[in-house]
Scaffold this motif. Structure first.
Motif, PDB file in Angstrom:
ATOM      1  N   ALA A 156     -18.082 -25.210 -36.953  1.00 20.76           N
ATOM      2  CA  ALA A 156     -17.322 -24.127 -36.325  1.00 20.76           C
ATOM      3  C   ALA A 156     -16.171 -23.704 -37.228  1.00 20.76           C
ATOM      4  CB  ALA A 156     -16.798 -24.569 -34.975  1.00 20.76           C
ATOM      5  N   ALA A 157     -16.039 -22.394 -37.438  1.00 24.82           N
ATOM      6  CA  ALA A 157     -14.959 -21.871 -38.270  1.00 24.82           C
ATOM      7  C   ALA A 157     -13.692 -21.631 -37.455  1.00 24.82           C
ATOM      8  CB  ALA A 157     -15.392 -20.569 -38.943  1.00 24.82           C
ATOM      9  N   GLU A 158     -13.853 -21.233 -36.198  1.00 23.24           N
ATOM     10  CA  GLU A 158     -12.711 -20.972 -35.331  1.00 23.24           C
ATOM     11  C   GLU A 158     -12.561 -22.100 -34.316  1.00 23.24           C
ATOM     12  OE1 GLU A 158     -14.871 -18.563 -36.065  1.00 23.24           O
ATOM     13  OE2 GLU A 158     -13.673 -16.950 -36.950  1.00 23.24           O
ATOM     14  N   PRO A 159     -11.315 -22.451 -33.964  1.00 22.51           N
ATOM     15  CA  PRO A 159     -11.117 -23.540 -33.003  1.00 22.51           C
ATOM     16  C   PRO A 159     -11.552 -23.181 -31.591  1.00 22.51           C
ATOM     17  CG  PRO A 159      -9.029 -22.502 -33.570  1.00 22.51           C
ATOM     18  CD  PRO A 159     -10.052 -21.940 -34.496  1.00 22.51           C
ATOM     19  N   GLU A 160     -11.534 -21.903 -31.232  1.00 16.00           N
ATOM     20  CA  GLU A 160     -11.868 -21.491 -29.874  1.00 16.00           C
ATOM     21  C   GLU A 160     -12.997 -20.469 -29.900  1.00 16.00           C
ATOM     22  OE1 GLU A 160     -12.490 -21.487 -26.340  1.00 16.00           O
ATOM     23  OE2 GLU A 160     -10.686 -22.645 -26.792  1.00 16.00           O
ATOM     24  N   LEU A 161     -14.176 -20.872 -29.410  1.00 16.10           N
ATOM     25  CA  LEU A 161     -15.339 -19.994 -29.435  1.00 16.10           C
ATOM     26  C   LEU A 161     -15.881 -19.695 -28.042  1.00 16.10           C
ATOM     27  CD1 LEU A 161     -17.299 -21.650 -32.412  1.00 16.10           C
ATOM     28  CD2 LEU A 161     -15.989 -19.524 -32.486  1.00 16.10           C
ATOM     29  N   THR A 162     -15.333 -20.329 -27.016  1.00 18.96           N
ATOM     30  CA  THR A 162     -15.907 -20.178 -25.685  1.00 18.96           C
ATOM     31  C   THR A 162     -15.750 -18.769 -25.131  1.00 18.96           C
ATOM     32  OG1 THR A 162     -13.847 -21.010 -24.714  1.00 18.96           O
ATOM     33  CG2 THR A 162     -15.611 -22.605 -25.082  1.00 18.96           C
ATOM     34  N   SER A 163     -14.832 -17.979 -25.671  1.00 18.07           N
ATOM     35  CA  SER A 163     -14.660 -16.609 -25.181  1.00 18.07           C
ATOM     36  C   SER A 163     -15.871 -15.739 -25.494  1.00 18.07           C
ATOM     37  CB  SER A 163     -13.409 -15.981 -25.811  1.00 18.07           C
ATOM     38  OG  SER A 163     -13.544 -15.906 -27.223  1.00 18.07           O
ATOM     39  N   ALA A 164     -16.720 -16.186 -26.414  1.00 15.98           N
ATOM     40  CA  ALA A 164     -17.902 -15.405 -26.799  1.00 15.98           C
ATOM     41  C   ALA A 164     -19.127 -15.770 -25.973  1.00 15.98           C
ATOM     42  CB  ALA A 164     -18.197 -15.615 -28.289  1.00 15.98           C
ATOM     43  N   TRP A 165     -18.950 -16.613 -24.978  1.00 15.62           N
ATOM     44  CA  TRP A 165     -20.047 -17.086 -24.134  1.00 15.62           C
ATOM     45  C   TRP A 165     -20.153 -16.181 -22.914  1.00 15.62           C
ATOM     46  CZ3 TRP A 165     -19.907 -18.771 -19.070  1.00 15.62           C
ATOM     47  CH2 TRP A 165     -20.964 -19.564 -18.610  1.00 15.62           C
ATOM     48  N   GLY A 166     -21.375 -15.943 -22.390  1.00 11.68           N
ATOM     49  CA  GLY A 166     -21.502 -15.177 -21.163  1.00 11.68           C
ATOM     50  C   GLY A 166     -22.933 -14.765 -20.877  1.00 11.68           C
ATOM     51  N   TYR A 167     -23.177 -14.387 -19.629  1.00 12.67           N
ATOM     52  CA  TYR A 167     -24.497 -13.937 -19.203  1.00 12.67           C
ATOM     53  C   TYR A 167     -24.679 -12.427 -19.376  1.00 12.67           C
ATOM     54  CZ  TYR A 167     -25.430 -18.468 -17.050  1.00 12.67           C
ATOM     55  OH  TYR A 167     -25.656 -19.801 -16.835  1.00 12.67           O
ATOM     56  N   ASN A 168     -23.604 -11.706 -19.632  1.00 14.73           N
ATOM     57  CA  ASN A 168     -23.663 -10.255 -19.681  1.00 14.73           C
ATOM     58  C   ASN A 168     -22.738  -9.775 -20.808  1.00 14.73           C
ATOM     59  OD1 ASN A 168     -24.211  -7.605 -19.055  1.00 14.73           O
ATOM     60  ND2 ASN A 168     -23.134  -7.608 -17.095  1.00 14.73           N
ATOM     61  N   ILE A 169     -23.172  -9.981 -22.036  1.00 14.91           N
ATOM     62  CA  ILE A 169     -22.344  -9.682 -23.201  1.00 14.91           C
ATOM     63  C   ILE A 169     -22.510  -8.214 -23.577  1.00 14.91           C
ATOM     64  CG2 ILE A 169     -22.003 -10.194 -25.647  1.00 14.91           C
ATOM     65  CD1 ILE A 169     -22.753 -13.088 -25.017  1.00 14.91           C
ATOM     66  N   THR A 170     -21.390  -7.529 -23.690  1.00 11.49           N
ATOM     67  CA  THR A 170     -21.379  -6.090 -23.945  1.00 11.49           C
ATOM     68  C   THR A 170     -20.785  -5.792 -25.311  1.00 11.49           C
ATOM     69  OG1 THR A 170     -19.206  -5.883 -22.905  1.00 11.49           O
ATOM     70  CG2 THR A 170     -21.134  -5.606 -21.491  1.00 11.49           C
ATOM     71  N   PRO A 171     -21.066  -4.606 -25.861  1.00 15.84           N
ATOM     72  CA  PRO A 171     -20.441  -4.208 -27.128  1.00 15.84           C
ATOM     73  C   PRO A 171     -18.921  -4.103 -27.006  1.00 15.84           C
ATOM     74  CG  PRO A 171     -22.333  -2.821 -26.618  1.00 15.84           C
ATOM     75  CD  PRO A 171     -22.043  -3.615 -25.387  1.00 15.84           C
ATOM     76  N   GLY A 172     -18.259  -4.059 -28.161  1.00 11.71           N
ATOM     77  CA  GLY A 172     -16.817  -3.906 -28.169  1.00 11.71           C
ATOM     78  C   GLY A 172     -16.068  -5.164 -27.791  1.00 11.71           C
ATOM     79  N   ARG A 173     -16.603  -6.313 -28.188  1.00  9.68           N
ATOM     80  CA  ARG A 173     -15.951  -7.600 -27.955  1.00  9.68           C
ATOM     81  C   ARG A 173     -16.389  -8.562 -29.041  1.00  9.68           C
ATOM     82  NH1 ARG A 173     -18.673 -11.029 -23.132  1.00  9.68           N
ATOM     83  NH2 ARG A 173     -17.902 -12.712 -24.449  1.00  9.68           N
ATOM     84  N   SER A 174     -15.728  -9.684 -29.140  1.00 16.13           N
ATOM     85  CA  SER A 174     -16.118 -10.701 -30.099  1.00 16.13           C
ATOM     86  C   SER A 174     -17.334 -11.463 -29.588  1.00 16.13           C
ATOM     87  CB  SER A 174     -14.961 -11.682 -30.350  1.00 16.13           C
ATOM     88  OG  SER A 174     -13.908 -11.061 -31.037  1.00 16.13           O
ATOM     89  N   ILE A 175     -18.284 -11.679 -30.473  1.00 18.82           N
ATOM     90  CA  ILE A 175     -19.488 -12.428 -30.120  1.00 18.82           C
ATOM     91  C   ILE A 175     -19.692 -13.547 -31.135  1.00 18.82           C
ATOM     92  CG2 ILE A 175     -20.577 -10.463 -29.000  1.00 18.82           C
ATOM     93  CD1 ILE A 175     -22.287 -10.063 -31.510  1.00 18.82           C
ATOM     94  N   LEU A 176     -20.504 -14.526 -30.758  1.00 14.97           N
ATOM     95  CA  LEU A 176     -20.817 -15.615 -31.682  1.00 14.97           C
ATOM     96  C   LEU A 176     -21.706 -15.099 -32.809  1.00 14.97           C
ATOM     97  CD1 LEU A 176     -21.619 -18.815 -29.581  1.00 14.97           C
ATOM     98  CD2 LEU A 176     -19.606 -18.361 -30.978  1.00 14.97           C
ATOM     99  N   THR A 177     -21.383 -15.505 -34.015  1.00 15.31           N
ATOM    100  CA  THR A 177     -22.187 -15.156 -35.179  1.00 15.31           C
ATOM    101  C   THR A 177     -22.289 -16.376 -36.074  1.00 15.31           C
ATOM    102  OG1 THR A 177     -20.183 -14.265 -36.192  1.00 15.31           O
ATOM    103  CG2 THR A 177     -21.689 -12.681 -35.213  1.00 15.31           C
ATOM    104  N   VAL A 178     -23.356 -16.440 -36.865  1.00 12.05           N
ATOM    105  CA  VAL A 178     -23.574 -17.551 -37.782  1.00 12.05           C
ATOM    106  C   VAL A 178     -23.658 -16.984 -39.193  1.00 12.05           C
ATOM    107  CG1 VAL A 178     -25.037 -19.503 -38.394  1.00 12.05           C
ATOM    108  CG2 VAL A 178     -24.854 -18.806 -36.003  1.00 12.05           C
TER     109      VAL A 178
END
Length: 222
Positions: free
Chosen positions: A22-44
């Protein structure tokens, strides 16, 4: 296209599945059942090598620093043009990424309106979209787009396009920085077998970005 997707797998589980750090200490904000554009998402991203990937965040909306504040910020990049488009070609050659998901939503026109469907891999709880990234002035410092292609398999009955889902064995190759040309990438990278895809109709509650719970991916009568 891909304008809404689901990633309910926790970031630590995503990291373990491909041996990423993990590059960032906090990644849980990118979790969800309904992910929409215009927000941070998990990337590898590729780390020191493609075999040592890094899990981080990217802003879903592709606007590189050089493009300017008035430039568009597309969420998708068409596979047919991504290697030649001025907007995407540098990232296609040098800044490819994976975008993890459990599945995605698509809307099928019907006589009574658009019916949302959930599409995923029948035999794998986690899939990876082919993505592109670029440095960005938008926090978290990277922006990204999901590559799309003509729909295949069951997805074709719902919508004409779909995200480019990579075959599991192609994940490392997609991140390999030594592959920089379209022919080399096409020789080394395979898409998921469309026979592995499954889909079912879901509640129209998913139309509202504020809705975000496990029932959004449960089947309903179409």
């Amino acid at each position: 296209m891909c304008g809404r997707f689901d990633l309910h797998a926790r970031p630590d589980g995503v990291a373990r599945s491909i041996g990423a750090t993990a590059a960032e200490p906090e990644l849980t904000s990118a979790w969800g059942y309904n992910i929409t554009p215009g927000r941070s998402i998990l990337t590898v991203y590729a780390g020191s090598s493609p075999q040592e990937p890094v899990l981080g965040l990217g802003w879903w909306g592709f606007r590189p620093q050089w493009a300017g504040d008035d430039a568009p910020a597309p969420i998708n990049a068409r596979a047919e043009k991504v290697a030649s488009s001025r907007y995407f070609r540098d990232s296609f050659a040098h800044r490819r990424c994976l975008i993890p998901a459990n599945g995605w939503f698509e809307w099928q026109p019907t006589s009574s309106g658009k019916q949302p469907w959930y599409v995923s891999a029948a035999d794998a709880p986690l899939i990876f979209y082919a993505g592109l990234w670029a440095d960005s002035d938008q926090a978290p410092g990277r922006c990204c787009a999901i590559i799309t292609e003509p729909a295949r398999g069951i997805a074709e009955t719902i919508h004409p396009r779909m995200p480019l889902v990579l075959a599991p064995e192609a994940i490392t190759a997609w991140l390999d920085p030594s592959l920089t040309t379209r022919p080399a990438i096409r020789r080394s990278v395979q898409r998921i077998d469309p026979a592995r895809l499954t889909a079912w109709p879901v509640s129209s509650r998913v139309n509202r970005p504020s809705e975000d719970d496990a029932t959004l991916i449960e089947p309903v009568e179409g």
